[in-house]
Design an enzyme around this catalytic site. Structure first.
Site, PDB file in Angstrom:
ATOM      1  N   ASP A  11      13.066 116.809  77.517  1.00  0.00           N
ATOM      2  CA  ASP A  11      14.123 116.215  78.326  1.00  0.00           C
ATOM      3  C   ASP A  11      15.470 116.687  77.784  1.00  0.00           C
ATOM      4  O   ASP A  11      15.790 116.444  76.617  1.00  0.00           O
ATOM      5  CB  ASP A  11      14.007 114.681  78.248  1.00  0.00           C
ATOM      6  CG  ASP A  11      14.993 113.978  79.157  1.00  0.00           C
ATOM      7  OD1 ASP A  11      15.527 114.624  80.083  1.00  0.00           O
ATOM      8  OD2 ASP A  11      15.234 112.773  78.924  1.00  0.00           O
ATOM      9  N   ASP A 105      15.766 118.849  84.657  1.00  0.00           N
ATOM     10  CA  ASP A 105      15.930 118.968  83.202  1.00  0.00           C
ATOM     11  C   ASP A 105      14.835 118.265  82.414  1.00  0.00           C
ATOM     12  O   ASP A 105      15.025 117.933  81.257  1.00  0.00           O
ATOM     13  CB  ASP A 105      17.292 118.395  82.793  1.00  0.00           C
ATOM     14  CG  ASP A 105      17.329 116.887  82.827  1.00  0.00           C
ATOM     15  OD1 ASP A 105      16.845 116.312  83.819  1.00  0.00           O
ATOM     16  OD2 ASP A 105      17.815 116.281  81.868  1.00  0.00           O
ATOM     17  N   GLU A 106      13.693 118.078  83.044  1.00  0.00           N
ATOM     18  CA  GLU A 106      12.670 117.264  82.388  1.00  0.00           C
ATOM     19  C   GLU A 106      11.292 117.756  82.818  1.00  0.00           C
ATOM     20  O   GLU A 106      11.065 118.003  84.001  1.00  0.00           O
ATOM     21  CB  GLU A 106      12.861 115.828  82.876  1.00  0.00           C
ATOM     22  CG  GLU A 106      12.352 114.757  81.991  1.00  0.00           C
ATOM     23  CD  GLU A 106      12.498 113.392  82.672  1.00  0.00           C
ATOM     24  OE1 GLU A 106      11.608 112.566  82.489  1.00  0.00           O
ATOM     25  OE2 GLU A 106      13.485 113.180  83.401  1.00  0.00           O
TER      26      GLU A 106
HETATM   27 MG   LIG Z   1      17.704 114.405  80.654  1.00  0.00          MG
END
Ligand SMILES: [Mg+2]
Length: 381
Positions: A11, A105-106
């Site tokens: 993350d 983003d993960e």
């Molecule tokens: Mg994040």
């Protein structure tokens, strides 16, 4: 058994805000708020310097600026975030083909088959992300998706938390019940009101205590508090659906509020299929009543589309029909799933892409997290 799996949850730290600080060195070390320029907008991302003032994602921009008047506001630049995201995902795919993206983003990575220890893979992923993008990520390593996700959040930012199977309970037991993904704030408060503050207390709680809250799902809640989660990492290529769902802070019975929530979820799902250049041929709505009874309603859409207006209106109609069948129902969760996914290009001229990806991506930055509601608020000014 699944305890021999090795799963990473990666993350990025304050992703949008970190990209802005990286690209504009004058912003480094400063409180940065990414969000619409309007005073009625919401914060899409806040840098760690801004978070020290108690600012959180989804907070109204006005409130954020009251807390930190010298914060720098930056408009979201979605195409840039998507570009950085592609580079991060390229790194993931060098490590393993088993990558499940959750947002820009993960992602979950299943590295069970790798001969290298998972902890070493995790630190090399962090290093390569930093070398390639100049940004930091937090990584959790565990034998399940659930625990990997809790672990990545444990030492943010720039964290690396490895939870080996033999120290699973030692790690989870002292944590607050609020760390459990999917519990929701309201259920979390109720659990705490019962005197169960930690995951250890929750996993040991008898039926007599849990049943009134969770009914026949009590055992499942106990298992989650124990870190038991057999869900596989589903790669994007094999992904049968893209979904977005939310557990509400409080049960909702008002039809208009529910429709607004549903639109927000539909927008979030649309952002994700658009980022993957997919079109959906079916929309499903997941409905969970206050008593945990769960319903699904679905409809095919022709031609397949990635258009947010088409998808939300189908979802809204499915929900409206269900509400007519269940008058007075209060819901604790809503979800939208897009299925029958196909590459947009494969359908050529025949698929419906109105009103154009340019317009839609411009608002995706906010919608990925908060949906149309946030935008409408910004537009009211
Ligand atoms: Mg994040």
């Amino acid at each position: 058994m699944t305890s021999d799996r090795a799963i990473l949850h990666v993350d990025m730290d304050a992703f949008y805000a970190s990209v802005e600080q990286h690209d504009e060195p004058a912003l480094a070390g400063k409180p940065v708020l990414v969000g619409g320029p309007s005073a009625r907008g919401v914060v899409a991302a806040a840098s760690y310097e801004a978070r020290r003032f108690g600012i959180r994602s989804a907070m109204p921009m006005r409130e954020a600026l009251e807390r930190c008047p010298h914060a720098v506001c930056v408009r979201p630049r979605m195409p840039r975030y998507q570009e950085v995201s592609r580079r991060i995902f390229a790194i993931f795919h060098e490590v393993t083909p088993l990558v499940q993206g959750l947002s820009l983003d993960e992602a979950f990575l299943d590295v069970t088959a790798s001969p290298e220890p998972a902890a070493r893979i995790a630190s090399s992923v962090k290093r390569r992300i930093r070398e390639t993008t100049g940004l930091t990520a937090s990584v959790g390593v565990a034998s399940s998706k659930l625990v990997a996700k809790i672990a990545s959040d444990f030492e943010k930012p720039d964290g690396l938390t490895v939870v080996s199977a033999d120290r699973l309970q030692e790690f989870l037991d002292p944590l607050s019940v609020r760390r459990l993904p999917g519990l929701g704030r309201k259920a979390g408060e109720r659990v705490e009101a019962l005197g169960l503050k930690t995951l250890g207390e929750l996993r040991r709680a008898p039926d007599a205590i849990l049943w009134p809250l969770f009914g026949r799902h009590s055992q499942r809640v106990r298992e989650r508090a124990s870190g038991i989660d057999g869900r596989p990492v589903v790669t994007d290529r094999d992904e049968k659906s893209v979904s977005a769902e939310d557990t509400f802070d409080r049960d909702i019975g008002d039809a208009r509020t529910l429709e607004a929530e549903l639109t927000r979820l539909a927008d979030r799902a649309c952002v994700r299929i658009r980022a993957k250049s997919l079109v959906a041929g079916c929309v499903a709505v997941k409905i969970r009543r206050h008593d945990f009874a769960t319903f699904t309603r679905r409809r095919t859409i022709a031609p397949p589309t990635q258009n947010r207006r088409t998808i939300s209106s189908v979802a809204a109609e499915l929900l409206a029909r269900w509400l007519v069948e269940h008058p007075g129902a209060k819901l604790r969760l809503l979800g939208v799933a897009l299925t029958d996914l196909n590459p947009a290009t494969q359908l050529g001229l025949f698929h419906d892409v109105r009103p154009g990806p340019g317009l839609d991506t411009a608002v995706d930055a906010i919608c990925e997290r908060f949906g149309r509601r946030a935008l409408r608020r910004a537009n009211q000014l």
